[in-house]
Design a protein around this motif. Structure first.
Motif, PDB file in Angstrom:
ATOM      1  N   TRP A 149       0.833  -1.206   0.000  1.00  0.00           N
ATOM      2  CA  TRP A 149       0.000   0.000   0.000  1.00  0.00           C
ATOM      3  C   TRP A 149       0.866   1.253   0.000  1.00  0.00           C
ATOM      4  O   TRP A 149       0.573   2.210  -0.718  1.00  0.00           O
ATOM      5  CB  TRP A 149      -0.911   0.005   1.232  1.00  0.00           C
ATOM      6  CG  TRP A 149      -1.761   1.238   1.314  1.00  0.00           C
ATOM      7  CD1 TRP A 149      -2.933   1.488   0.668  1.00  0.00           C
ATOM      8  CD2 TRP A 149      -1.472   2.424   2.060  1.00  0.00           C
ATOM      9  NE1 TRP A 149      -3.405   2.739   0.976  1.00  0.00           N
ATOM     10  CE2 TRP A 149      -2.528   3.340   1.830  1.00  0.00           C
ATOM     11  CE3 TRP A 149      -0.433   2.795   2.912  1.00  0.00           C
ATOM     12  CZ2 TRP A 149      -2.562   4.597   2.420  1.00  0.00           C
ATOM     13  CZ3 TRP A 149      -0.469   4.050   3.496  1.00  0.00           C
ATOM     14  CH2 TRP A 149      -1.526   4.936   3.250  1.00  0.00           C
ATOM     15  N   PHE A 153       2.186   1.593  -3.436  1.00  0.00           N
ATOM     16  CA  PHE A 153       1.091   1.930  -4.343  1.00  0.00           C
ATOM     17  C   PHE A 153       0.729   3.408  -4.239  1.00  0.00           C
ATOM     18  O   PHE A 153       0.567   4.099  -5.251  1.00  0.00           O
ATOM     19  CB  PHE A 153      -0.117   1.052  -4.005  1.00  0.00           C
ATOM     20  CG  PHE A 153      -1.325   1.286  -4.871  1.00  0.00           C
ATOM     21  CD1 PHE A 153      -1.432   0.677  -6.106  1.00  0.00           C
ATOM     22  CD2 PHE A 153      -2.366   2.090  -4.433  1.00  0.00           C
ATOM     23  CE1 PHE A 153      -2.543   0.875  -6.906  1.00  0.00           C
ATOM     24  CE2 PHE A 153      -3.481   2.293  -5.217  1.00  0.00           C
ATOM     25  CZ  PHE A 153      -3.572   1.690  -6.461  1.00  0.00           C
ATOM     26  N   THR A 154       0.624   3.916  -3.003  1.00  0.00           N
ATOM     27  CA  THR A 154       0.258   5.322  -2.832  1.00  0.00           C
ATOM     28  C   THR A 154       1.388   6.252  -3.267  1.00  0.00           C
ATOM     29  O   THR A 154       1.130   7.359  -3.740  1.00  0.00           O
ATOM     30  CB  THR A 154      -0.119   5.610  -1.371  1.00  0.00           C
ATOM     31  OG1 THR A 154       0.931   5.143  -0.496  1.00  0.00           O
ATOM     32  CG2 THR A 154      -1.412   4.912  -1.002  1.00  0.00           C
ATOM     33  N   PHE A 206       0.845   6.093  -7.176  1.00  0.00           N
ATOM     34  CA  PHE A 206      -0.437   6.491  -7.772  1.00  0.00           C
ATOM     35  C   PHE A 206      -1.280   7.393  -6.871  1.00  0.00           C
ATOM     36  O   PHE A 206      -2.381   7.781  -7.266  1.00  0.00           O
ATOM     37  CB  PHE A 206      -1.265   5.235  -8.108  1.00  0.00           C
ATOM     38  CG  PHE A 206      -0.529   4.236  -8.948  1.00  0.00           C
ATOM     39  CD1 PHE A 206      -0.210   4.515 -10.268  1.00  0.00           C
ATOM     40  CD2 PHE A 206      -0.143   3.017  -8.419  1.00  0.00           C
ATOM     41  CE1 PHE A 206       0.475   3.599 -11.050  1.00  0.00           C
ATOM     42  CE2 PHE A 206       0.538   2.087  -9.187  1.00  0.00           C
ATOM     43  CZ  PHE A 206       0.849   2.378 -10.514  1.00  0.00           C
ATOM     44  N   LEU A 237      -5.510   9.522  -6.819  1.00  0.00           N
ATOM     45  CA  LEU A 237      -6.581   8.876  -6.061  1.00  0.00           C
ATOM     46  C   LEU A 237      -7.314   9.882  -5.184  1.00  0.00           C
ATOM     47  O   LEU A 237      -6.664  10.665  -4.481  1.00  0.00           O
ATOM     48  CB  LEU A 237      -6.016   7.768  -5.170  1.00  0.00           C
ATOM     49  CG  LEU A 237      -5.405   6.541  -5.846  1.00  0.00           C
ATOM     50  CD1 LEU A 237      -4.847   5.593  -4.784  1.00  0.00           C
ATOM     51  CD2 LEU A 237      -6.432   5.818  -6.704  1.00  0.00           C
ATOM     52  N   ALA A 244      -8.293   6.291  -1.479  1.00  0.00           N
ATOM     53  CA  ALA A 244      -7.002   5.912  -0.903  1.00  0.00           C
ATOM     54  C   ALA A 244      -7.191   5.281   0.470  1.00  0.00           C
ATOM     55  O   ALA A 244      -6.533   4.290   0.815  1.00  0.00           O
ATOM     56  CB  ALA A 244      -6.096   7.145  -0.800  1.00  0.00           C
ATOM     57  N   PHE A 300      -8.320   1.703  -0.059  1.00  0.00           N
ATOM     58  CA  PHE A 300      -7.226   0.772  -0.342  1.00  0.00           C
ATOM     59  C   PHE A 300      -6.445   0.445   0.935  1.00  0.00           C
ATOM     60  O   PHE A 300      -5.994  -0.688   1.131  1.00  0.00           O
ATOM     61  CB  PHE A 300      -6.298   1.329  -1.413  1.00  0.00           C
ATOM     62  CG  PHE A 300      -6.851   1.201  -2.805  1.00  0.00           C
ATOM     63  CD1 PHE A 300      -7.137  -0.045  -3.342  1.00  0.00           C
ATOM     64  CD2 PHE A 300      -7.090   2.318  -3.588  1.00  0.00           C
ATOM     65  CE1 PHE A 300      -7.643  -0.184  -4.623  1.00  0.00           C
ATOM     66  CE2 PHE A 300      -7.604   2.199  -4.876  1.00  0.00           C
ATOM     67  CZ  PHE A 300      -7.881   0.942  -5.389  1.00  0.00           C
ATOM     68  N   LYS A 353     -10.892   3.232 -11.203  1.00  0.00           N
ATOM     69  CA  LYS A 353      -9.699   3.288 -10.346  1.00  0.00           C
ATOM     70  C   LYS A 353      -9.755   2.219  -9.253  1.00  0.00           C
ATOM     71  O   LYS A 353      -8.739   1.582  -8.947  1.00  0.00           O
ATOM     72  CB  LYS A 353      -9.567   4.679  -9.726  1.00  0.00           C
ATOM     73  CG  LYS A 353      -9.197   5.770 -10.726  1.00  0.00           C
ATOM     74  CD  LYS A 353      -9.107   7.125 -10.051  1.00  0.00           C
ATOM     75  CE  LYS A 353      -8.698   8.211 -11.041  1.00  0.00           C
ATOM     76  NZ  LYS A 353      -8.626   9.549 -10.406  1.00  0.00           N
ATOM     77  N   GLY A 409      -6.945  -0.746  -9.208  1.00  0.00           N
ATOM     78  CA  GLY A 409      -6.101  -0.837  -8.017  1.00  0.00           C
ATOM     79  C   GLY A 409      -6.237  -2.180  -7.327  1.00  0.00           C
ATOM     80  O   GLY A 409      -5.241  -2.781  -6.901  1.00  0.00           O
ATOM     81  N   SER A 410      -7.458  -2.682  -7.220  1.00  0.00           N
ATOM     82  CA  SER A 410      -7.687  -3.989  -6.603  1.00  0.00           C
ATOM     83  C   SER A 410      -7.000  -5.095  -7.385  1.00  0.00           C
ATOM     84  O   SER A 410      -6.408  -6.017  -6.800  1.00  0.00           O
ATOM     85  CB  SER A 410      -9.194  -4.263  -6.511  1.00  0.00           C
ATOM     86  OG  SER A 410      -9.843  -3.281  -5.730  1.00  0.00           O
ATOM     87  N   VAL A 439      -4.306  -4.831  -9.228  1.00  0.00           N
ATOM     88  CA  VAL A 439      -2.857  -4.723  -9.020  1.00  0.00           C
ATOM     89  C   VAL A 439      -2.456  -5.405  -7.716  1.00  0.00           C
ATOM     90  O   VAL A 439      -1.514  -6.206  -7.669  1.00  0.00           O
ATOM     91  CB  VAL A 439      -2.421  -3.245  -9.025  1.00  0.00           C
ATOM     92  CG1 VAL A 439      -0.979  -3.111  -8.536  1.00  0.00           C
ATOM     93  CG2 VAL A 439      -2.551  -2.656 -10.423  1.00  0.00           C
ATOM     94  N   PRO A 467     -13.013  -0.847  -2.886  1.00  0.00           N
ATOM     95  CA  PRO A 467     -11.909  -1.757  -3.215  1.00  0.00           C
ATOM     96  C   PRO A 467     -12.148  -3.196  -2.781  1.00  0.00           C
ATOM     97  O   PRO A 467     -11.862  -4.129  -3.537  1.00  0.00           O
ATOM     98  CB  PRO A 467     -10.709  -1.130  -2.493  1.00  0.00           C
ATOM     99  CG  PRO A 467     -11.031   0.321  -2.431  1.00  0.00           C
ATOM    100  CD  PRO A 467     -12.506   0.367  -2.202  1.00  0.00           C
TER     101      PRO A 467
END
Length: 344
Positions: free
Chosen positions: A91, A94-95, A98, A102, A107, A110, A240, A244-245, A247, A305
């Protein structure tokens, strides 16, 4: 005629997914139906529904299977590290990559996804289908749910800088204990008395948690729509959340398989590690979100998510389970070696 029968059979098989989509659609066009204080008063009945789900979960857990799976410490370590360490680390990465694209509420969704425990029913079902280590799967999935009562709010607080937006950490853990842990323990204690009833009505009982989830999704999205969910975001939010899920799921499945093989685990233990370590629970995730983020105006966005992740993990893990199940058995391998004249 056959095509219509096939279509009807497929719709019946996917009724839960369709019901979730229907709940979102109904909340979008009629938010006053399910919102807090709305016509259905779902905010009043939701806590009872959550407690019932976890009571039935405790009733269905096999104590013998938990005991049999308790000794495989290496696989337990791998599964719990994937669930509560690998996901949060991903996470942060990821943040960093990206996060600028988001919305803050997504965010947070996630972060919440990465803090959730593993799922019990589908993890065990996929392990059975793939011919993996079933007792270890039952133990790990159950242990993950118990650990999540403390670790999920703690990780959400750590990752998102909030302990659930409305509850202090200690109060969050106590509320989860009351509505999740205590009913689960009660189900385990009453299992000797109610086991025959549970087995006779297993098909009907399995529907209870799904209908509770559907009502909680309706409640969450009704509150969010009433607070301006679609006015402020739109279809781009769904795209999105889905991407994201996907990935997170693909990366964790690949890393958990690699780690299992690097540790020298058997194929059966690898199967358990992949299916328990990569899954996240929708059955616990939506109720916990309502408890932790109940007053948050965008709780519908926060659960997006996990809703997408749930469907994606079922599709990917079903395919993986079939591939694992197609491997030759040890008996078949031994017979083939004998026929080839090789030592067994």
């Amino acid at each position: 005629m056959s095509k219509s029968v096939d279509l009807w059979g497929r719709l019946r098989k996917e009724w839960f997914l369709l019901a979730l989509v229907g709940a979102v659609a109904l909340a979008s066009v009629w938010p006053d139906l399910g919102r807090s204080g709305g016509l259905l008063r779902l905010d009043v009945v939701s806590n009872w529904g959550v407690a019932l789900v976890f009571f039935l979960t405790g009733l269905g857990l096999s104590t013998a299977a938990l005991r049999d799976g308790a000794l495989k410490w290496r696989i337990h370590l791998l599964v719990q590290l994937c669930t509560y360490a690998l996901f949060p680390l991903l996470w942060w990465g990821f943040t960093a990559l990206f996060g600028r694209w988001l919305p803050p509420d997504l965010a947070l969704g996630f972060a919440y996804l990465c803090a959730l425990p593993s799922t019990i029913s589908s993890s065990v079902a996929m392990t059975v289908l793939a011919r993996g280590n079933v007792p270890a799967a039952i133990f790990n999935a159950s242990a993950s749910s118990l650990l999540g009562i403390v670790l999920t709010p703690a990780l959400v607080a750590l990752m998102a800088g909030t302990s659930g937006a409305t509850l202090p950490f200690g109060e969050a853990v106590w509320k989860l204990t009351q509505l999740l842990l205590l009913p689960l323990v009660a189900g385990q204690l009453l299992r000797p008395l109610l086991l025959s009833f549970h087995q006779r009505h297993k098909a009907r009982i399995s529907l209870v948690d799904r209908w509770v989830i559907i009502l909680l999704v309706l409640s969450a999205f009704s509150d969010s729509v009433a607070s301006g969910l679609w006015r402020d975001h739109g279809a781009e939010l769904l795209v999105k959340a889905a991407l994201g899920s996907a990935v997170f799921l693909l990366v964790v499945v690949m890393l958990s398989r690699w780690a299992a093989r690097a540790m020298g685990l058997s194929v059966e233990d690898e199967i358990t590690a992949v299916f328990c370590g990569s899954k996240k629970t929708l059955a616990s995730g939506v109720p916990m979100a309502k408890l932790l983020f109940g007053a948050h105006p965008a709780v519908g966005v926060i659960v997006l998510p996990i809703m997408f992740y749930h469907q994606l993990q079922l599709i990917l893990c079903s395919w993986l389970a079939q591939r694992y199940a197609a491997r030759p058995t040890q008996v078949a391998q031994a017979d083939g070696q004998k026929r080839a004249g090789a030592p067994v």
